[in-house]
Write an enzyme that holds these catalytic residues in place. Sequence first.
Site, PDB file in Angstrom:
ATOM      1  N   CYS A 147      18.760 -13.672   6.077  1.00  0.00           N
ATOM      2  CA  CYS A 147      18.208 -14.191   4.822  1.00  0.00           C
ATOM      3  C   CYS A 147      17.637 -15.570   5.088  1.00  0.00           C
ATOM      4  CB  CYS A 147      19.277 -14.267   3.725  1.00  0.00           C
ATOM      5  SG  CYS A 147      18.677 -15.132   2.251  1.00  0.00           S
TER       6      CYS A 147
ATOM      7  N   HIS B 244      20.138 -14.641  -3.037  1.00  0.00           N
ATOM      8  CA  HIS B 244      18.667 -14.680  -3.113  1.00  0.00           C
ATOM      9  C   HIS B 244      18.091 -13.291  -3.376  1.00  0.00           C
ATOM     10  CE1 HIS B 244      19.730 -18.271  -0.675  1.00  0.00           C
ATOM     11  NE2 HIS B 244      18.835 -18.829  -1.451  1.00  0.00           N
TER      12      HIS B 244
ATOM     13  N   HIS C  60      16.556 -29.454  -8.124  1.00  0.00           N
ATOM     14  CA  HIS C  60      16.673 -29.178  -9.561  1.00  0.00           C
ATOM     15  C   HIS C  60      18.072 -29.582 -10.021  1.00  0.00           C
ATOM     16  CE1 HIS C  60      18.950 -25.631  -8.433  1.00  0.00           C
ATOM     17  NE2 HIS C  60      17.932 -25.188  -7.709  1.00  0.00           N
TER      18      HIS C  60
ATOM     19  N   LYS D 275      22.365 -18.266 -12.316  1.00  0.00           N
ATOM     20  CA  LYS D 275      22.258 -19.432 -11.445  1.00  0.00           C
ATOM     21  C   LYS D 275      20.851 -20.012 -11.543  1.00  0.00           C
ATOM     22  CE  LYS D 275      22.444 -20.800  -6.592  1.00  0.00           C
ATOM     23  NZ  LYS D 275      22.295 -20.339  -5.200  1.00  0.00           N
TER      24      LYS D 275
ATOM     25  N   LYS E 261      14.928 -21.879  -8.207  1.00  0.00           N
ATOM     26  CA  LYS E 261      13.508 -22.131  -8.198  1.00  0.00           C
ATOM     27  C   LYS E 261      12.731 -20.827  -8.067  1.00  0.00           C
ATOM     28  CE  LYS E 261      10.931 -25.967  -7.226  1.00  0.00           C
ATOM     29  NZ  LYS E 261      11.192 -27.340  -7.035  1.00  0.00           N
TER      30      LYS E 261
ATOM     31  N   HIS F 275      21.167 -29.037  -7.798  1.00  0.00           N
ATOM     32  CA  HIS F 275      21.429 -30.061  -6.776  1.00  0.00           C
ATOM     33  C   HIS F 275      22.003 -31.314  -7.423  1.00  0.00           C
ATOM     34  CE1 HIS F 275      17.945 -27.735  -5.180  1.00  0.00           C
ATOM     35  NE2 HIS F 275      18.564 -27.862  -4.022  1.00  0.00           N
TER      36      HIS F 275
ATOM     37  N   CYS G  73      19.288 -18.388   2.799  1.00  0.00           N
ATOM     38  CA  CYS G  73      20.578 -18.910   3.266  1.00  0.00           C
ATOM     39  C   CYS G  73      20.481 -19.427   4.694  1.00  0.00           C
ATOM     40  CB  CYS G  73      21.657 -17.830   3.241  1.00  0.00           C
ATOM     41  SG  CYS G  73      22.019 -17.154   1.626  1.00  0.00           S
TER      42      CYS G  73
ATOM     43  N   CYS H 177      20.056 -10.191  -0.390  1.00  0.00           N
ATOM     44  CA  CYS H 177      21.128 -11.181  -0.350  1.00  0.00           C
ATOM     45  C   CYS H 177      21.596 -11.456  -1.791  1.00  0.00           C
ATOM     46  CB  CYS H 177      20.586 -12.463   0.281  1.00  0.00           C
ATOM     47  SG  CYS H 177      21.612 -13.896   0.012  1.00  0.00           S
TER      48      CYS H 177
HETATM   49 ZN   LIG Z   1      20.466 -15.693   0.894  1.00  0.00          ZN
END
Ligand SMILES: [Zn+2]
Length: 509
Positions: free
Chosen positions: A130, A150, A20, A297, A300, A23, A133, A147
């Site tokens: 996680c 995430h 996306h 942030k 997705k 990146h 990560c 996390c």
């Molecule tokens: Zn993570």
Amino acid sequence: MPSPKFYLTTAIDYSNGDPHLGHALEKVGADCIARYRRLRGDQVHFLMGMDEHSQSVIQAAARAGVTPREWVDRMARTFAGYWERLECSNDDWIRTTEPRHVRGVVALLERIQRQRPGDLYVADYEGLYCTGCEEFKQPAQIANGHCIEHPTLELIGTKERNHFFRLSAYGARLLALITKGEFRVEPEIRRNEVVRLLEDGLQDVSISRQRLPWGIPFPGDSEQTVYVWFDALINYLSATGFPDTGYEKLWPADLHVIGKGITRFHCVIWPAMLLAADLALPRLVWAHGYVQWEGAKMSKTAGTAVSVDTAIARHGTDALRYFLLREVGFENDGNFTWERFDARYTADLADTLGNLVSRSLSMVERYRNGVVPAPSDDSPLDRAARATLDAYAQAMESNELQQGAALIIELASRANRYVEETAPWKLAKGKRDAELDRVLGELVRTVARLAIMSAPYMPEKAAAIWTALAASQRFDAVRFGDARALAVGGWRVAKTLPLFPKELLPKAL
Ligand SMILES: [Zn+2]
């Protein structure tokens, strides 16, 4: 003097879904730096690639009903297509499933085993993992049981026997290298974070996982697989041909471009691995901020990711590259909105840069039959342009890409004011030929300078401007140093299509 080598890299991407805009910012920024360095005359080697050994590949492949190998091949094609559409000019593309990379990983581990046998050891490990990560999280990296990077993924409690790397032995040395500026982390806010991490003291890290079906077997231990992050970081080295002789022609990297979320890996673990192997450290790690969507942030999993193709479709690749670097920036987090994208496109590109090019060229056509007169040696516009070129070079050398982009539009704006101040149509009417010649020559020289400055950001549009100027020099042979003294007299300009047409603006998405 031989031109300096400049080896730069981006983070390699997980092969678990389409990229996306988050990146895209990193690749476009690194590409802009690579293109500027080539323009400067450096021997650039620009590396991008794919991180293909993550656990999420096994899951994604299973969901798609294919083997992990088939899955990563498919993702590699997808990603390469995106980077091509974004005009990334990388010289190499490494995939961590390639034999050259596997060799590099094994060679580095064996080298550490040889040089510092006590720095690799086996122990039990228990922690919260996680999968986003691909990392065990420390308490400070966990908020509300999730996390920080995430928040929608569950952490997985894991206990197993692993190989460890004695990271704790390298904190003081790394801190000293950063303090002395021998290993640089920028921007400063990231450097300070890394310094705090090092000052707090480091814990040893697990560098293998037990019996994973997908990954690089740990040298000398068939029960274990090299931990995906340890494996992935080595891509920067394995791409140079390490351990074969000659890898030092590229290594050490001059610049690692990464996102701010992975500084611990790149500014702590990776340089410690290199120190353990007695290898030179990268000179600079640049950690950019995130593309945000409504202040969060882009992600997705959170459903806030804008697709690269949707963004390209709006105003074209070059406008997207410009917008990301001008508005979002390469230092801190920045917002992406369609309104801001449209506003920048209209104000900066169509009304300022595009307008300057089209009016300058059409006046040369109208008043001088397309033949460019010689510019004056010392006009206010020439002085402004020279000062801008200096400021631009300084910004680009420091990777301040937002500033570099701003300077392009500033100079185009100044040139548009010069048109109003000198009013060439009045000079033509009053038959003031010598003055008109100087003004038109100066405008064309400024347009040519702007083409050179725009090339790292908007390679296609810059080349289109240069082509319309029918310059005597090929654009790919032009160096940044040529911009100061361009002899534009005698060039024969061609009519151009509008560079940034406004009628194509979508009404709504
Ligand atoms: Zn993570």
